[in-house]
Design a protein around this motif. Sequence first.
Motif, short mmCIF file in Angstrom:
data_model
loop_
_atom_site.label_atom_id
_atom_site.label_comp_id
_atom_site.label_asym_id
_atom_site.label_seq_id
_atom_site.Cartn_x
_atom_site.Cartn_y
_atom_site.Cartn_z
N GLN A 91 193.52 27.94 -36.14
CA GLN A 91 193.21 27.86 -34.59
C GLN A 91 192.71 26.32 -34.33
O GLN A 91 193.19 26.02 -33.23
CB GLN A 91 191.99 28.79 -34.38
N TYR A 199 196.54 31.55 -25.32
CA TYR A 199 197.00 32.97 -25.40
C TYR A 199 198.23 32.81 -26.19
O TYR A 199 198.45 33.81 -27.32
CB TYR A 199 197.56 33.47 -24.00
N GLN A 202 196.24 33.01 -30.01
CA GLN A 202 195.82 34.29 -29.90
C GLN A 202 197.13 35.06 -30.62
O GLN A 202 196.83 35.95 -31.49
CB GLN A 202 195.33 34.91 -28.76
N HIS A 205 198.43 33.81 -33.83
CA HIS A 205 197.28 34.32 -35.21
C HIS A 205 197.42 35.77 -35.35
O HIS A 205 197.11 36.32 -36.52
CB HIS A 205 196.15 33.88 -34.83
N HIS A 206 197.46 36.67 -34.26
CA HIS A 206 197.33 38.21 -34.49
C HIS A 206 198.48 38.46 -35.22
O HIS A 206 198.36 39.74 -35.77
CB HIS A 206 197.27 38.65 -33.12
#
Length: 210
Positions: A91, A199, A202, A205-206
């Motif tokens: 991140q 976003y 996110q 990484h999700h």
Amino acid sequence: MSATERREREKQERRESILDSAEQCFFSKGYERTAMDEIARGAQLSRALLYVYFKDKAAIMRGLMLRAGQQLLARFQAAQAEGGSGLEQLQRIGWSYYHFSIEAPDYFDLLTDASTFAHLVDSDEQLQELANCYDQSMACMIQSLADGVADGSLHPERVADPVLTACYLRGALHGVILQTRQPDPCEQPQLPAEQLIGYTLQMLHHSMRA
């Protein structure tokens, strides 16, 4: 400080001064429209002394390409060095790439358009130097992916090949960064750049989380 050390420091300072001057010229006027005399004047050196450090304008551009790559590498390494889980490292690396594009846009563009200047690399040694810098940047991501699998923050099946995964992550984020820099005027409303980057990270990484 010995006389030898002092001379080496002076040589390095002159080299950096030349690159600083070239940056101003290349980034404001363009590579093709910049003359060696202009670079020499900006560095407060004679044209003859300029050629002692760089044999031609292409060599100076190679120096700037390497400088840009080294700055990005330093940002990746700093983001990784803060520690935490592999996911947290990724991140921070992602955000550091975005901030690089904002805080050093000319360097970002130079690395984006590196293929345009590929013909300026005239030796295997120079090519290897630039390639090593790129490889080290990718190695930061690959190591963080491996850390994430080891610490359980990333799913091993979703990061089956860390090298391919790192290439995918960088390519995907790079594309979104370019989108924020050149937004589609027909797209309304325009999303804030940081919101879109956040976003994207996110979602990326999700897709890898355990």
